[in-house]
Design a protein around this motif. Structure first.
Motif, PDB file in Angstrom:
ATOM      1  N   ALA A   1      57.428 -47.680  74.156  1.00  0.00           N
ATOM      2  CA  ALA A   1      56.972 -49.415  74.993  1.00  0.00           C
ATOM      3  C   ALA A   1      56.794 -50.165  73.615  1.00  0.00           C
ATOM      4  O   ALA A   1      56.495 -50.061  72.731  1.00  0.00           O
ATOM      5  N   ASN A   2      57.239 -51.694  74.040  1.00  0.00           N
ATOM      6  CA  ASN A   2      57.352 -52.189  73.250  1.00  0.00           C
ATOM      7  C   ASN A   2      57.724 -52.682  71.347  1.00  0.00           C
ATOM      8  O   ASN A   2      57.915 -51.890  70.135  1.00  0.00           O
ATOM      9  N   THR A   3      59.397 -51.495  71.791  1.00  0.00           N
ATOM     10  CA  THR A   3      59.934 -51.146  71.321  1.00  0.00           C
ATOM     11  C   THR A   3      61.635 -51.620  71.316  1.00  0.00           C
ATOM     12  O   THR A   3      62.283 -53.319  72.338  1.00  0.00           O
ATOM     13  N   GLY A   4      62.743 -52.113  70.185  1.00  0.00           N
ATOM     14  CA  GLY A   4      63.815 -52.364  70.641  1.00  0.00           C
ATOM     15  C   GLY A   4      64.999 -51.403  71.709  1.00  0.00           C
ATOM     16  O   GLY A   4      64.577 -51.011  71.444  1.00  0.00           O
ATOM     17  N   LEU A   5      65.766 -52.236  71.642  1.00  0.00           N
ATOM     18  CA  LEU A   5      66.714 -51.955  72.587  1.00  0.00           C
ATOM     19  C   LEU A   5      68.393 -51.253  71.991  1.00  0.00           C
ATOM     20  O   LEU A   5      68.991 -52.127  71.276  1.00  0.00           O
ATOM     21  N   SER A   6      68.536 -50.085  72.845  1.00  0.00           N
ATOM     22  CA  SER A   6      70.369 -50.007  71.726  1.00  0.00           C
ATOM     23  C   SER A   6      71.232 -50.684  72.419  1.00  0.00           C
ATOM     24  O   SER A   6      71.496 -50.652  74.515  1.00  0.00           O
ATOM     25  N   VAL A   7      72.023 -51.050  71.775  1.00  0.00           N
ATOM     26  CA  VAL A   7      73.112 -51.924  72.437  1.00  0.00           C
ATOM     27  C   VAL A   7      74.568 -51.788  71.148  1.00  0.00           C
ATOM     28  O   VAL A   7      74.183 -51.760  70.203  1.00  0.00           O
ATOM     29  N   PRO A   8      75.344 -50.762  72.059  1.00  0.00           N
ATOM     30  CA  PRO A   8      76.788 -50.577  71.810  1.00  0.00           C
ATOM     31  C   PRO A   8      77.060 -52.183  71.175  1.00  0.00           C
ATOM     32  O   PRO A   8      78.528 -52.529  71.506  1.00  0.00           O
ATOM     33  N   TRP A   9      77.459 -52.201  69.644  1.00  0.00           N
ATOM     34  CA  TRP A   9      77.824 -53.509  69.412  1.00  0.00           C
ATOM     35  C   TRP A   9      79.282 -53.034  68.735  1.00  0.00           C
ATOM     36  O   TRP A   9      79.582 -51.392  68.758  1.00  0.00           O
ATOM     37  N   SER A  10      80.382 -54.039  69.227  1.00  0.00           N
ATOM     38  CA  SER A  10      81.051 -53.748  68.707  1.00  0.00           C
ATOM     39  C   SER A  10      81.418 -53.636  67.491  1.00  0.00           C
ATOM     40  O   SER A  10      80.165 -55.232  66.277  1.00  0.00           O
ATOM     41  N   ALA A  11      81.966 -54.058  65.580  1.00  0.00           N
ATOM     42  CA  ALA A  11      82.643 -54.672  64.884  1.00  0.00           C
ATOM     43  C   ALA A  11      82.418 -56.195  64.560  1.00  0.00           C
ATOM     44  O   ALA A  11      81.803 -56.717  63.527  1.00  0.00           O
ATOM     45  N   HIS A  12      82.651 -56.912  65.691  1.00  0.00           N
ATOM     46  CA  HIS A  12      82.854 -58.218  65.915  1.00  0.00           C
ATOM     47  C   HIS A  12      81.555 -58.908  65.516  1.00  0.00           C
ATOM     48  O   HIS A  12      80.987 -59.839  65.028  1.00  0.00           O
ATOM     49  N   MET A  13      80.045 -57.818  65.891  1.00  0.00           N
ATOM     50  CA  MET A  13      78.472 -58.713  65.312  1.00  0.00           C
ATOM     51  C   MET A  13      78.132 -58.346  64.773  1.00  0.00           C
ATOM     52  O   MET A  13      77.163 -58.619  63.676  1.00  0.00           O
TER      53      MET A  13
END
Length: 398
Positions: free
Chosen positions: A194-206
């Motif tokens: 709880a109260n934690t970050g979210l995993s997002v599969p960014w591309s190299a663009h980010m």
């Protein structure tokens, strides 16, 4: 020192210290056992960048922040409201102030002065503090501890468990105690971040935008929404704007962002349509909506290929889908959901299956967002358990 105290409090975080405070204030002897070399380690870490004690707001709104646990916690929080948190800090000679968002802070903006003053008061009341004492379970009425290679036992008249959740294990909240309680037939809900970050599969663009903030955004997941900030990280998104959505995101809800919460889609479309000339779409968006490079990058990342129509772009800006892989791992979380099932406790937070043993703090199955709610509930449940443990002792003496 005694091995037959009136009360044994296991766990030296805010909940355990508050339970000990309540028992000592009623004249009972207290042994406080802590597995780590010192007490209040997570409390000190949380207060390094500004100790948020509580949130000053309408009490009904305050209680609703605790979600499904709100009905059980309401009388407990009512006995230690935010104004009582303020009075408690003041009693320890720690002046406070209320920030622009209603959050209450000590003027020192850190936890160490408050903790020192609190421990000095407890020492003055006669607390028997023992560190490097890890609880390993019960043997009949006795509580057994591993103490630097030895096994020892204490048989108190009452016990208060304040063992924390299952995040920040290096500071003491490792959740190992759950197996002990389960073996004793006590229901413990599985822990979850709880109260934690979210995993997002960014591309190299980010990549160029890692560390950049997203400010004044409304985050939406399921029926929950929160307005605030987040930071783009290599792992995904992290920040207080996301934390209230943890229950929904943990359940698999999609995430959408309103990148312009103070404007309607029609207003955004009108401003974008007014941008003329041979500008690139990115420049038109930046000029029309005042977005930072990180906001523009996020928009391209999650909405490409971008439509040309201003209304379609505005609609996306008001509800941008962000693909994700769920919450970050539990040991990265500020707090955890799960713990001792609330229906296994009586109104005084005493275990129904083990009379004379009380539970409090983050080891209970409740969760709340950051912003003072976590600490207030730890203090409130600690005081509640301590006071009811004192009542149990007084009735036993009759």
């Amino acid at each position: 020192m005694t091995d037959r105290p009136d009360a044994l409090v296991i766990g030296g975080g805010p909940a355990g210290l508050m339970a000990a405070d309540a028992l000592l204030s009623d004249g009972y002897s207290v042994v406080l056992a802590e597995a780590k070399p010192s007490v209040g380690r997570k409390f000190l870490m949380a207060g390094k960048s500004g100790l948020n004690l509580t949130k000053v707001e309408d009490f009904d709104d305050f209680v609703q922040r605790y979600g499904d646990a709100a009905p059980v916690l309401r009388p407990i929080l009512d006995a230690f409201r935010p104004d009582a948190v303020d009075a408690w800090a003041q009693s320890l000679a720690q002046p406070t102030f209320v920030g622009s968002t209603g959050r209450l802070f000590p003027k020192a903006m850190k936890a160490s002065p408050l903790l020192r003053a609190w421990l000095a008061r407890l020492e003055g009341m006669g607390i028997d503090r023992r560190t490097h004492w890890r609880w390993i379970g019960w043997e009949g009425e006795a509580c057994r501890f591993r103490t630097q290679g030895e096994i020892t036992a204490i048989t108190p008249r009452v016990t208060v468990l304040a063992l924390g959740g299952a995040s920040w294990a290096r500071l003491g909240s490792d959740g190992v105690w759950a197996n002990i309680l389960r073996k004793a037939g006590i229901d413990v809900t599985d822990f979850a971040p709880a109260n934690t970050g979210l995993s997002v599969p960014w591309s190299a663009h980010m990549t160029a935008h890692f560390g950049a903030p997203l400010k004044n955004v409304t985050f939406v997941a399921g029926t929950r929404h929160a307005r605030g900030e987040a930071v783009i990280s290599a792992e995904g998104l992290e920040g207080g704007g996301l934390y209230p959505l943890s229950p929904a995101l943990r359940g698999g809800a999609s995430l959408r962002l309103d990148l312009a919460p103070d404007q309607t889609a029609a207003q955004l479309a009108k401003r974008l349509a007014a941008q003329r000339g041979k500008q690139s779409l990115s420049n038109r968006l930046r000029r029309a909506w005042g977005w930072s490079p990180a906001m523009l990058a996020l928009f391209h990342e999650c909405a490409r290929p971008l439509p040309a129509d201003p209304q379609a772009l505005a609609t996306l800006a008001k509800s941008l889908p962000v693909p994700h892989r769920g919450l970050r791992p539990m040991d990265e979380a500020i707090s955890t959901a799960g713990g001792v099932a609330l229906n296994g406790l009586d109104a005084g937070l005493m275990l129904r299956k083990r009379p004379g043993t009380f539970c409090c703090g983050e080891m209970l199955d409740w969760e709340a967002p950051t912003g003072g709610y976590l600490l207030t509930a730890c203090l409130a449940t600690g005081q509640w358990a301590g006071r009811h443990a004192a009542r149990y002792l007084s009735k036993a003496a009759v």
